[in-house]
Design an enzyme around this catalytic site. Structure first.
Site, PDB file in Angstrom:
ATOM      1  N   TYR A 144      10.662  88.317  -8.097  1.00 42.18           N
ATOM      2  CA  TYR A 144      11.461  87.166  -8.525  1.00 42.18           C
ATOM      3  C   TYR A 144      11.265  85.963  -7.592  1.00 42.18           C
ATOM      4  CZ  TYR A 144      13.957  90.353 -11.669  1.00 42.18           C
ATOM      5  OH  TYR A 144      14.261  91.257 -12.648  1.00 42.18           O
ATOM      6  N   LYS A 195       6.682 102.273  -7.368  1.00 39.44           N
ATOM      7  CA  LYS A 195       5.518 102.697  -8.143  1.00 39.44           C
ATOM      8  C   LYS A 195       4.329 102.783  -7.191  1.00 39.44           C
ATOM      9  CE  LYS A 195       4.939 102.550 -12.288  1.00 39.44           C
ATOM     10  NZ  LYS A 195       4.720 103.692 -13.228  1.00 39.44           N
ATOM     11  N   ASP A 228       9.565 104.881 -12.966  1.00 34.76           N
ATOM     12  CA  ASP A 228       9.636 105.265 -14.380  1.00 34.76           C
ATOM     13  C   ASP A 228      10.273 106.648 -14.529  1.00 34.76           C
ATOM     14  OD1 ASP A 228       7.365 106.102 -13.055  1.00 34.76           O
ATOM     15  OD2 ASP A 228       6.085 106.102 -14.822  1.00 34.76           O
ATOM     16  N   ASP A 252      17.005  95.915 -10.840  1.00 36.27           N
ATOM     17  CA  ASP A 252      17.627  95.173 -11.932  1.00 36.27           C
ATOM     18  C   ASP A 252      17.683  96.065 -13.189  1.00 36.27           C
ATOM     19  OD1 ASP A 252      18.615  93.098 -13.414  1.00 36.27           O
ATOM     20  OD2 ASP A 252      16.898  91.773 -13.181  1.00 36.27           O
ATOM     21  N   ASP A 256      21.015  98.526 -14.581  1.00 46.07           N
ATOM     22  CA  ASP A 256      21.570  98.186 -15.897  1.00 46.07           C
ATOM     23  C   ASP A 256      21.608  99.419 -16.805  1.00 46.07           C
ATOM     24  OD1 ASP A 256      22.197  95.574 -15.514  1.00 46.07           O
ATOM     25  OD2 ASP A 256      20.876  94.770 -17.051  1.00 46.07           O
TER      26      ASP A 256
END
Ligand code: NAD
Length: 361
Positions: A144, A195, A228, A252, A256
């Protein structure tokens, strides 16, 4: 002598002012019950600040925020500002700026399932009742903020959108330290999600977390998990997790997803902490423009955000416990529309505040 805490309130847009009104009522109760005084300063952030001052966060508001002990925010954004292509004028830019200026690098997001709400989850009760996960998400770095970024024309025609995932060892170590420290106060287990299989930044993340763990936190159980797989495990067997440490982007998304396991967005608080300055406390949900102004928003996420401020910034853990217990008790009778079920009184924002104040006694 009465202890005075300087608290900045930033209600923001949409349902922000409605839910913040209930936060203020709880603060007044705390003043009476605990003999403290809140020196409250209010300000604008997001779309409302843009309308008033032409910017989503002014230097003056930021200066007052910096001078406070804790900042409790509502939420920002709304469809009227969605079309803005000028990213630094969008409501969310105010939020990104305050996080950056206060160097709020650690985002704590509890995903807790109140027993009374276990049936409101999209998973079966046995998977979520008693769920208590703490996400520790890196907030000041990663994709970001990484440079280069932008949208560019390609020489042969067409365009390219660019964002850069970037983490230094120092950024990884400081957030990992927060996760290990939190784990020691809870279930003593950290899952570190990245990852490493396809991203160098993920590989560095894994190496640095491993080194810090060996050097200072070998008493804490550490597991590395691919982000994942973490998403899959959150849906399959969420109770295996205690603390989940992860970066800005994965945090993020994963937090959620976990949020929905707990029943409603309207229930979830968060804390963003830096190194020394005031923390920023805010609900996970957005400004809910679809229900703004109707007096039906759930104020619990905002009230639980205040509880986190009491615990992490104001050294009032007892008051935080009392507020959380009162929320749990209030849910046995009153419910706002987002969490309402047969057999419970359906209340609006103020009614939910009334029930929590009644439970506080
Ligand atoms: P949202 O969280 O505002 O709403 C999603 C759904 O949940 C809506 O149906 C809404 O009515 C409901 N909801 C949310 N909070 C609730 C509450 N307290 N009580 C009852 N119901 C509640 O997400 P969205 O609709 O995707 O976004 C709306 C705006 O909020 C956008 O402009 C977005 O950019 C912004 N946003 C801001 C933040 C923030 O301030 N931190 C976070 C997310 C989204």
């Amino acid at each position: 002598m009465t202890t005075t805490h300087k608290v900045m309130l930033l209600p923001g847009d949409g349902i922000g002012p409605e839910i913040m009104a209930e936060v203020k009522r709880v603060m007044t109760w705390i003043e009476g019950a605990y003999g403290v005084s809140f020196d409250v300063s209010e300000g604008l952030i997001g779309g409302c600040s843009y309308e008033e001052f032409g910017h989503p966060l002014t230097d003056e508001t930021l200066a007052r925020a910096k001078a406070s002990d804790a900042i409790v925010m509502g939420c920002v954004g709304g469809p009227q500002w969605d079309g803005k292509t000028d990213y630094d004028k969008r409501p969310e830019a105010g939020l990104l700026r305050i996080r950056k200026e206060l160097d709020l690098f650690a985002n704590l997001r509890p995903a807790m399932c109140f027993d009374a709400l276990a049936d409101a989850s999209s998973l079966k009760r046995e998977y979520v009742a008693g769920l208590d996960i703490l996400f520790v998400r890196e907030l000041a770095g990663g994709v970001y903020f990484g440079e280069p970024r932008g949208i560019e024309d390609l020489p042969g025609g067409g365009r390219v959108g660019i964002n850069t995932q970037r983490y230094t060892d120092a950024e990884i170590i400081r957030i990992a330290r927060v996760a290990f420290e939190m784990a020691r106060k809870r279930g003593n287990k950290v899952h570190s999600a990245e990852k490493a299989n396809v991203m160098e930044s993920g590989l560095l993340w894994r190496e640095e977390v491993t080194k810090l763990h060996a050097a200072e936190y070998s008493d804490v159980q550490l597991e590395h998990i691919l982000a994942d797989n973490c998403a899959m495990q959150l849906v399959k067997n969420p109770k295996q997790f205690d603390v989940i440490l992860t970066d800005n982007l994965f945090g993020d998304l994963l937090s959620d997803a976990a949020a929905m396991l707990t029943g409603s967005l309207g229930m979830l608080p968060s804390a963003s902490l830096g190194s020394g300055g005031p923390g920023l406390y805010e609900p996970v949900h957005g400004s809910a423009p679809d229900i703004a102004g109707q007096g039906i928003a759930n104020p619990i996420a905002a009230i639980l955000s205040l509880a986190m401020a009491l615990r992490y910034s104001l050294d009032m853990g007892d008051a935080a416990d009392a507020v959380e217990a009162a929320v749990s008790k209030a849910l046995d009778s009153a419910r706002t529309g987002d969490i309402w079920a047969e057999g419970f009184e359906r209340v609006g924002t103020t009614g939910m505040g009334d029930a929590i104040l009644a439970a506080l006694g």
